[in-house]
Scaffold this motif. Structure first.
Motif, mmCIF file in Angstrom:
data_model
loop_
_atom_site.group_PDB
_atom_site.id
_atom_site.type_symbol
_atom_site.label_atom_id
_atom_site.label_comp_id
_atom_site.label_asym_id
_atom_site.label_seq_id
_atom_site.Cartn_x
_atom_site.Cartn_y
_atom_site.Cartn_z
ATOM 1 N N TYR A 1 9.215 0.593 -14.316
ATOM 2 C CA TYR A 1 8.497 1.412 -13.334
ATOM 3 C C TYR A 1 7.511 0.535 -12.569
ATOM 4 O O TYR A 1 6.684 -0.142 -13.178
ATOM 5 C CB TYR A 1 7.751 2.555 -14.022
ATOM 6 N N THR A 2 7.646 0.568 -11.252
ATOM 7 C CA THR A 2 6.756 -0.262 -10.432
ATOM 8 C C THR A 2 6.315 0.511 -9.197
ATOM 9 O O THR A 2 7.073 1.317 -8.655
ATOM 10 C CB THR A 2 7.458 -1.567 -9.995
ATOM 11 N N GLY A 3 5.119 0.248 -8.772
ATOM 12 C CA GLY A 3 4.625 0.846 -7.537
ATOM 13 C C GLY A 3 5.096 0.093 -6.299
ATOM 14 O O GLY A 3 4.842 0.522 -5.176
ATOM 15 N N VAL A 4 5.790 -1.008 -6.506
ATOM 16 C CA VAL A 4 6.292 -1.798 -5.369
ATOM 17 C C VAL A 4 7.501 -1.095 -4.779
ATOM 18 O O VAL A 4 8.513 -0.933 -5.453
ATOM 19 C CB VAL A 4 6.683 -3.209 -5.837
ATOM 20 N N SER A 5 7.403 -0.638 -3.550
ATOM 21 C CA SER A 5 8.543 0.060 -2.975
ATOM 22 C C SER A 5 9.572 -0.953 -2.491
ATOM 23 O O SER A 5 9.307 -2.137 -2.352
ATOM 24 C CB SER A 5 8.086 0.995 -1.859
ATOM 25 N N GLY B 1 8.324 2.722 -6.385
ATOM 26 C CA GLY B 1 7.694 3.325 -5.214
ATOM 27 C C GLY B 1 7.251 4.764 -5.347
ATOM 28 O O GLY B 1 6.934 5.397 -4.350
ATOM 29 N N ASP B 2 7.211 5.296 -6.568
ATOM 30 C CA ASP B 2 6.773 6.686 -6.745
ATOM 31 C C ASP B 2 5.412 6.671 -7.440
ATOM 32 O O ASP B 2 5.294 6.258 -8.593
ATOM 33 C CB ASP B 2 7.824 7.416 -7.598
ATOM 34 N N SER B 3 4.400 7.125 -6.731
ATOM 35 C CA SER B 3 3.059 7.054 -7.320
ATOM 36 C C SER B 3 2.954 7.957 -8.538
ATOM 37 O O SER B 3 2.089 7.766 -9.385
ATOM 38 C CB SER B 3 1.988 7.425 -6.289
ATOM 39 N N GLY B 4 3.834 8.954 -8.633
ATOM 40 C CA GLY B 4 3.793 9.845 -9.777
ATOM 41 C C GLY B 4 4.517 9.274 -10.979
ATOM 42 O O GLY B 4 4.476 9.853 -12.058
ATOM 43 N N ALA B 5 5.207 8.185 -10.813
ATOM 44 C CA ALA B 5 6.006 7.644 -11.914
ATOM 45 C C ALA B 5 5.900 6.129 -11.971
ATOM 46 O O ALA B 5 6.845 5.444 -12.310
ATOM 47 C CB ALA B 5 7.471 8.057 -11.736
ATOM 48 N N SER B 6 4.754 5.614 -11.608
ATOM 49 C CA SER B 6 4.574 4.164 -11.741
ATOM 50 C C SER B 6 3.094 3.885 -11.955
ATOM 51 O O SER B 6 2.248 4.684 -11.547
ATOM 52 C CB SER B 6 5.074 3.435 -10.491
ATOM 53 N N PRO B 7 2.790 2.780 -12.599
ATOM 54 C CA PRO B 7 1.382 2.465 -12.831
ATOM 55 C C PRO B 7 0.698 2.103 -11.514
ATOM 56 O O PRO B 7 1.351 1.618 -10.584
ATOM 57 C CB PRO B 7 1.443 1.256 -13.762
ATOM 58 N N LEU B 8 -0.575 2.353 -11.431
ATOM 59 C CA LEU B 8 -1.324 1.984 -10.229
ATOM 60 C C LEU B 8 -1.193 0.489 -10.000
ATOM 61 O O LEU B 8 -1.292 -0.315 -10.931
ATOM 62 C CB LEU B 8 -2.799 2.363 -10.395
ATOM 63 N N ASN B 9 -0.958 0.138 -8.750
ATOM 64 C CA ASN B 9 -0.728 -1.282 -8.462
ATOM 65 C C ASN B 9 -1.376 -1.625 -7.138
ATOM 66 O O ASN B 9 -2.140 -0.842 -6.570
ATOM 67 C CB ASN B 9 0.774 -1.560 -8.416
ATOM 68 N N THR C 1 3.228 0.648 0.442
ATOM 69 C CA THR C 1 2.113 0.778 -0.496
ATOM 70 C C THR C 1 1.857 2.237 -0.880
ATOM 71 O O THR C 1 0.836 2.807 -0.487
ATOM 72 C CB THR C 1 0.831 0.218 0.151
ATOM 73 N N PRO C 2 2.759 2.863 -1.645
ATOM 74 C CA PRO C 2 2.561 4.285 -1.957
ATOM 75 C C PRO C 2 1.234 4.573 -2.640
ATOM 76 O O PRO C 2 0.583 5.572 -2.319
ATOM 77 C CB PRO C 2 3.747 4.622 -2.868
ATOM 78 N N HIS C 3 0.805 3.702 -3.543
ATOM 79 C CA HIS C 3 -0.453 3.998 -4.243
ATOM 80 C C HIS C 3 -1.652 3.897 -3.311
ATOM 81 O O HIS C 3 -2.637 4.620 -3.490
ATOM 82 C CB HIS C 3 -0.640 3.047 -5.432
ATOM 83 N N LEU C 4 -1.590 3.003 -2.347
ATOM 84 C CA LEU C 4 -2.724 2.869 -1.422
ATOM 85 C C LEU C 4 -2.741 4.006 -0.407
ATOM 86 O O LEU C 4 -3.808 4.473 0.006
ATOM 87 C CB LEU C 4 -2.689 1.499 -0.729
#
Ligand SMILES: Cc1cc2nc3c(=O)[nH]c(=O)nc-3n(C[C@H](O)[C@H](O)[C@H](O)COP(=O)(O)OP(=O)(O)OC[C@H]3O[C@@H](n4cnc5c(N)ncnc54)[C@H](O)[C@@H]3O)c2cc1C
Lengths: 787, 290
Positions: free
Chosen positions: A494-498, A528-536, A222-225
């Protein structure tokens, strides 16, 4: 007209991830090597509970190449307690800093941390740090922790070790039990186990003060969390933080939130202005990463003489360990405590107990394996009591397709399905009737054969963000995606899912390719890159595809619409006369009239050669929240043979009949189910994090003593599927990530008890070892022949 | 899990190895396959001042037949034992047992010498060598001597070698015609809960002579079930003999109580496993007689 392309939903496409992983080109946290990087090691409390007196770091500080040392006081001055994302409803927050302060409350709790030129030197330094520990009374037993005289862990917040308790109920179960002609009851002990990913945790933290940028590489689901939690703990503006999870070597729920070591690495990195790496080794993993499952379930089932279940009650106590970790104790036992059965009068009470052990966290199944063991083993006891066939008893009570959707006594809503069908498939697959005809004594060597079933539902996904809000959870139920066309005629997703082995890159690409019509190979996943994916939200709760498929569909539709508009202009046609084929757009009726996607995408991206009304750019973002959770379901069957003398048994066959709705990629589903089953089998038969009650020490805290199964220990497994589309999710998919962990313990326990039915053997404790079978046999024999 | 500092030596001959060991006055350890030494050092449970790596001493890696005797150099790896035709022919019990050691990686590195010096009470090689009546050759500052397997251990993980001695080879006398082995593990090839190995010869009169039974995992060291052996000398290994021998084996044990199994359960299993192994032995002789 060209023939329509075969649907990619259901195609066994090769995994996007495999090429790099099999070639050794994955990028795991320990592969990240930054210039001027230093390494961190953590000193941990060796006692289950101790007062911490003076900490003398002078000698360690003097050691060459030691760069920085943190103690509890430093951490308190520089950071806030770790935050919780999934609190237990109604529970107070328990403060827990990255390093212990005046008191440590579990073995392995971080007490000091050292950064040095190498990990070896940092470990040398730890040995030179003198810490005054005064051991204090501790408690490690789950129920013992709730006794009146138990030492209380969080005295400043709580009067006892009961963090909270909550009840879900419907109807009048107590009254039904009182009048029921037959009541069976049992107390079931579920073992504490580890998710045991191949890669333990790890982090590389890099603070560039001038840029006010904290870049963190972490092994997380959960990179964004993590970004959110780091911002809360440090505290730091979220905009300064970028969290990157490239390849992750397994998570299983254990890598869902922020851990103390993450905060420590960042604090060191910020103080030193140099990158700091921490890679968890296996010994510390066993004490520092969250553990799972441990619970005691007290279940009662009341039934009519004909086997109709009239009431179920379950009062259970889950062991939280010493602190409420980010995802705390498992919460799904209450949701599925009545299983796939039609019972209106039922009550469940969850009690959460604090003990001086490593904190519990999420692990594949999240309460469902635990409650399945208790319920399904007790169902078989009821069958023996009533002298009815366990298969028949399940048939009598199972929800039928026409009963669905069904609101359970804990107010979960099961969507559509056919539970009885998987039950019958499992029974047929193990030749149940033939076995029953032959009887249990069919082995030459005197071993007895038994067959056991375990039926289940699995909640996949969350009911809604509103449901989560009601429970205090600090994340949503949605997934998000950004699709961006590129000039090579491909689509970047682009996904926040690692990516931690679950195959989401593959499944996402499949859904995107299906909707857009483009080649599967033309899709590149950036995960999985919070700098390159929408908040999820993140990958957990078997929810990713349920939610992400909706977002991908919406974004791909938008991208496709614009693509076709531009192509229509180029081909002098209309959008609805066009189709995407491979990496081109063509006129459906005249496949010769075609333009490449590279051409269309380039026009859009640079804004040249498109109509005046068309804005430049070709990119779409979408967020999607499913309307409900969806429920997967199924039945497992085990065939065992048991040696009466020694208690040893073999699982000769294991069959899993299940439904996860529409299958996007069959090998992915098979991999998920088999992997889950192996973890379920390991937990059922061998794995155990055992604490010595008197010393409070973990006695099985290494790979030497923690009996995770090897491939040689896995019995033959047959998988059977039904594919009933969920009525409520995009594409009719249901989650499949956790299902395998649920039924093994109950199915095998039921099989062993079935083999030993003539001896009256009952088993209520996991893991189910040969020694335990022998003990149960001896106990049953003694009970029958009183001396 | 990083080892503390240590010096590293890689001697070119065995005499040099002994000199290095002597120099550190008990503070150095031999490095063979490293399958026990390295984990112990990484966990900092052992912190030798120096490691003397004997992997360059190819003389110690030989496997030879010397008349009746089979000689196994200390550096012979498990995998070599597993696949060697010589071992298959002359030491079939050892071949059968070595397949139960760890996993392929461990067997590719681990050596018989390391295994015997390590002296794990559950180890397959210590048990196999004991049952086969092997002796080990040892070289130290004051020269060479031999130790019978029966005398190699003082307790768990404690071989009677001095810290400046090197185990050079294992000598195994002729192997009896019949053998059997079983072990009980919590998972595939784990360190065993218990193990039983037996060898013997059935004379033309159908009576068994020189039967040896060894038990692993149920005492501080591998042990011979001497009372059972005495009972069976000259017997026909009929069911009653076997049952009696199973019970008598309990006299040799003092089992541990640990995560793999309680002492009580191990004691319960000993007669069961001894009986199973003896039945295997009997079946092997019956098959050979046919
Ligand atoms: C995953 C795993 C599973 C395992 N499973 C099993 C199993 O099922 N059964 C089993 O029996 N073992 C098992 N082992 C242990 C393994 O057998 C070790 O290899 C063995 O105990 C040591 O042999 P080695 O050559 O690796 O010795 P090393 O590790 O190099 O040394 C071990 C000890 O012996 C000393 N030593 C080594 N050689 C000599 C010599 N020639 N002279 C004097 N001293 C010497 C060393 O100084 C050290 O004290 C396992 C190990 C691992 C890592």
């Amino acid at each position: 007209m060209s023939a329509p392309r075969q649907s990619l939903i259901g195609a066994a496409l090769p995994r996007k991830e495999d090429d790099r992983l099999l070639r050794g080109d994955g990028l795991f946290t320990d592969d990240v090597q930054l210039a001027h990087q230093l390494e961190m090691a953590v000193g941990r409390c060796p006692f289950p509970r101790a007062a911490i007196g003076a900490i003398d770091v002078a000698q360690a500080r003097a050691l060459a190449d030691v760069r920085h040392i943190l103690t509890g006081a430093d951490v308190r001055a520089a950071s806030e307690p770790l935050t919780v994302l999934r609190p237990v409803p109604g529970a107070p927050l328990l403060p827990y800093y990255a390093l212990a302060g005046e008191e440590a409350i579990h073995e392995g709790q971080p007490v000091v941390s050292v950064v040095a030129a190498s990990r070896a030197i940092a470990e040398d330094a730890l040995e030179l740090i003198d810490i005054d520990y005064e051991p204090l009374p501790h408690v490690t037993d789950t129920l013992g922790a709730l006794a009146d005289d138990a030492p209380v862990l969080h005295r400043e917040t709580l009067p006892s070790n009961l963090l909270t308790s909550n009840v879900d109920r419907a109807g009048e179960p107590e009254a039904r039990l009182a009048e029921a002609p037959v009541v069976v009851e049992g107390r079931f002990h579920v073992n504490r186990v580890s998710a045991l990913p191949m890669e333990a945790r790890g982090i590389v933290a890099h603070w560039r003060a001038g840029a006010r940028t904290l870049e963190v590489h972490a092994s997380t689901q959960t990179p964004h969390l993590i970004r959110q939690q780091l911002a809360e703990c440090l505290p730091l503006d979220e905009g300064c933080i970028r969290v990157i999870a490239s390849d992750v070597g397994g998570g299983f729920g254990m890598k869902l939130g922020l851990y103390p070591e993450d905060v420590l690495a960042v604090l060191h990195a910020m103080a030193l202005r140099r990158p700091v790496k921490w890679i968890e080794d296996r010994l510390e993993f066993f004490r520092a990463s969250t553990q799972a499952r441990e619970a005691v379930h007290e279940v009662r089932i009341g039934a009519e003489a004909d086997g109709r279940i009239v009431a179920i009650t379950n009062q259970y106590t889950t062991d939280l360990g010493a602190w409420n970790s980010t995802y705390g104790s498992a919460q799904l036992s209450s949701v599925v405590f009545t299983g796939p059965y039609k019972v209106a009068d039922a009550a469940v009470e969850r009690r959460v107990a604090l003990t001086n052990k490593t904190p519990i966290g999420a692990y594949r199944g999240y309460g469902q394996p635990e409650v399945n063991f208790a319920l399904e083993v007790l169902i078989d006891r009821l069958a023996r009591r009533l002298d009815v066939d366990p298969l028949e008893l399940r048939r009598t009570n199972m929800l039928r397709p026409e009963d669905l959707p069904w609101t359970t006594p804990s107010r979960a809503v099961y969507d559509n399905g056919d539970y009885l069908k998987t039950l019958q498939m499992a029974a047929d697959a193990v030749d149940y009737d033939a076995h029953r005809a032959v009887g249990r004594e069919c082995h030459d060597d005197g071993r007895l054969t038994g067959i056991g079933f375990a039926s289940f539902v699995e909640r996949t996904g969350y009911a809604s963000a509103r449901f989560l809000a009601g429970r205090g959870s600090r994340f949503g139920a949605h997934e998000s995606v950004v699709l961006r066309a590129n000039r090579s005629g491909g689509i970047d997703l682009y996904t926040g899912v690692s990516t931690f082995g679950q195959g989401s890159e593959t499944a996402f690409a499949q859904v995107c390719a299906e909707v857009f019509g483009i080649d599967y190979e033309a899709i590149t996943i950036h995960a999985g890159d919070s700098g390159a994916s929408p908040l999820n939200t993140g990958a957990f709760a078997s929810r990713t595809l349920i939610a992400a498929a909706g977002a991908i569909r919406e974004a791909a539709d938008a991208l496709r619409d614009k693509t076709l508009r531009i192509a229509a202009m180029v081909l002098q046609s209309t959008p609805d006369a066009l189709e995407v084929h491979g990496r081109a757009v063509r006129v459906a009726d005249e496949p010769g009239r075609t333009v490449s996607l590279a051409d269309i995408f380039t026009r859009a991206i640079i804004g040249q050669g498109i109509s005046e009304d068309e804005a430049p750019g070709l990119e779409a973002a979408a967020h999607f929240e499913p309307s409900h959770a969806s429920f997967s379901f199924g039945t497992a069957a085990a065939v065992v043979s048991v040696d009466l003398e020694s208690g040893e048994f073999d699982v000769e066959r294991f069959v899993m009949a299940h439904d996860c709705g529409v299958v996007v990629n069959p090998p992915l589903v098979e991999g998920q189910v088999r992997g889950g089953l192996v973890q379920g089998l390991g937990a059922a038969l061998a794995e155990e994090l055992r604490y010595d009650a008197s010393t409070g020490q973990l006695v099985s805290g290494s790979m030497l003593d923690y009996f995770a199964p090897t491939i040689m220990d896995v019995p033959p497994i047959d998988l059977l599927h039904t594919e009933i589309p969920s009525s409520i999710t995009p594409f009719g998919v249901r989650g499949v990530g956790e299902v395998g962990t649920i039924p093994p313990a109950a199915a095998i326990t039921n099989a062993v008890c079935d083999a030993l039915a003539d001896y009256g053997v009952e088993i209520s404790t996991l893991p189910l070892t040969p020694e335990r079978v022998w003990q149960a046999l001896s106990a049953a024999r003694n009970a029958r022949e009183p001396r | 899990m990083k080892s503390a500092d240590f010096a590293y030596h890689r001697p070119g001959d065995i005499a040099e190895a002994v000199r290095h060991l002597q120099d550190y006055d008990g503070g150095a350890r031999v490095l063979a396959g490293g399958q026990s030494l390295m984990p112990m050092m990484n966990m900092r449970l052992w912190r030798p001042d120096a490691v003397v790596d004997i992997n360059g001493l190819t003389d110690l890696a030989e496997l030879t037949a010397e008349g009746d005797e089979t000689r196994i150099g200390a550096l012979v790896r498990y995998s070599t034992l597993e696949f060697s035709p010589l071992v298959a022919e002359r030491l079939p019990l050892l071949k059968a047992m070595v397949a139960f050691v760890g996993d392929r990686q461990v067997r590719n590195r681990g050596t018989i010498g390391g295994s015997l010096v390590q002296g794990d009470p559950t180890g397959e090689m210590p048990l196999g060598c004991l049952v086969l009546g092997a002796t080990v050759s040892v070289l130290g500052p004051s020269g060479a001597h031999t130790i019978a397997m029966e005398d190699l251990y003082e307790g768990a993980y404690t071989a009677t070698l001095a810290p400046d001695e090197v185990l050079t080879e294992v000598r195994v006398p002729p192997h009896p015609p019949h053998f059997a082995f079983r072990e009980c593990c919590r998972r595939h090839n784990d360190f065993c809960v218990l193990s039983v190995a037996a060898t013997g010869r059935m004379a033309d009169d159908g009576r068994w002579r020189g039967l040896r039974i060894g038990l692993g995992g149920v005492n501080d060291t591998p042990v011979l079930a001497e009372a059972s052996m005495a009972l069976l000398e000259g017997s026909r290994l009929d069911d009653a003999d076997i049952a009696a021998a199973g019970g008598a084996a309990l006299r040799a044990i003092d089992p541990p109580d640990d995560i793999r199994g309680s002492a009580e359960y191990r004691a319960h299993l000993v007669p069961i496993y001894v009986a199973r192994v003896l039945r295997d032995l009997r079946a092997s002789a019956q098959a050979a007689a046919r």
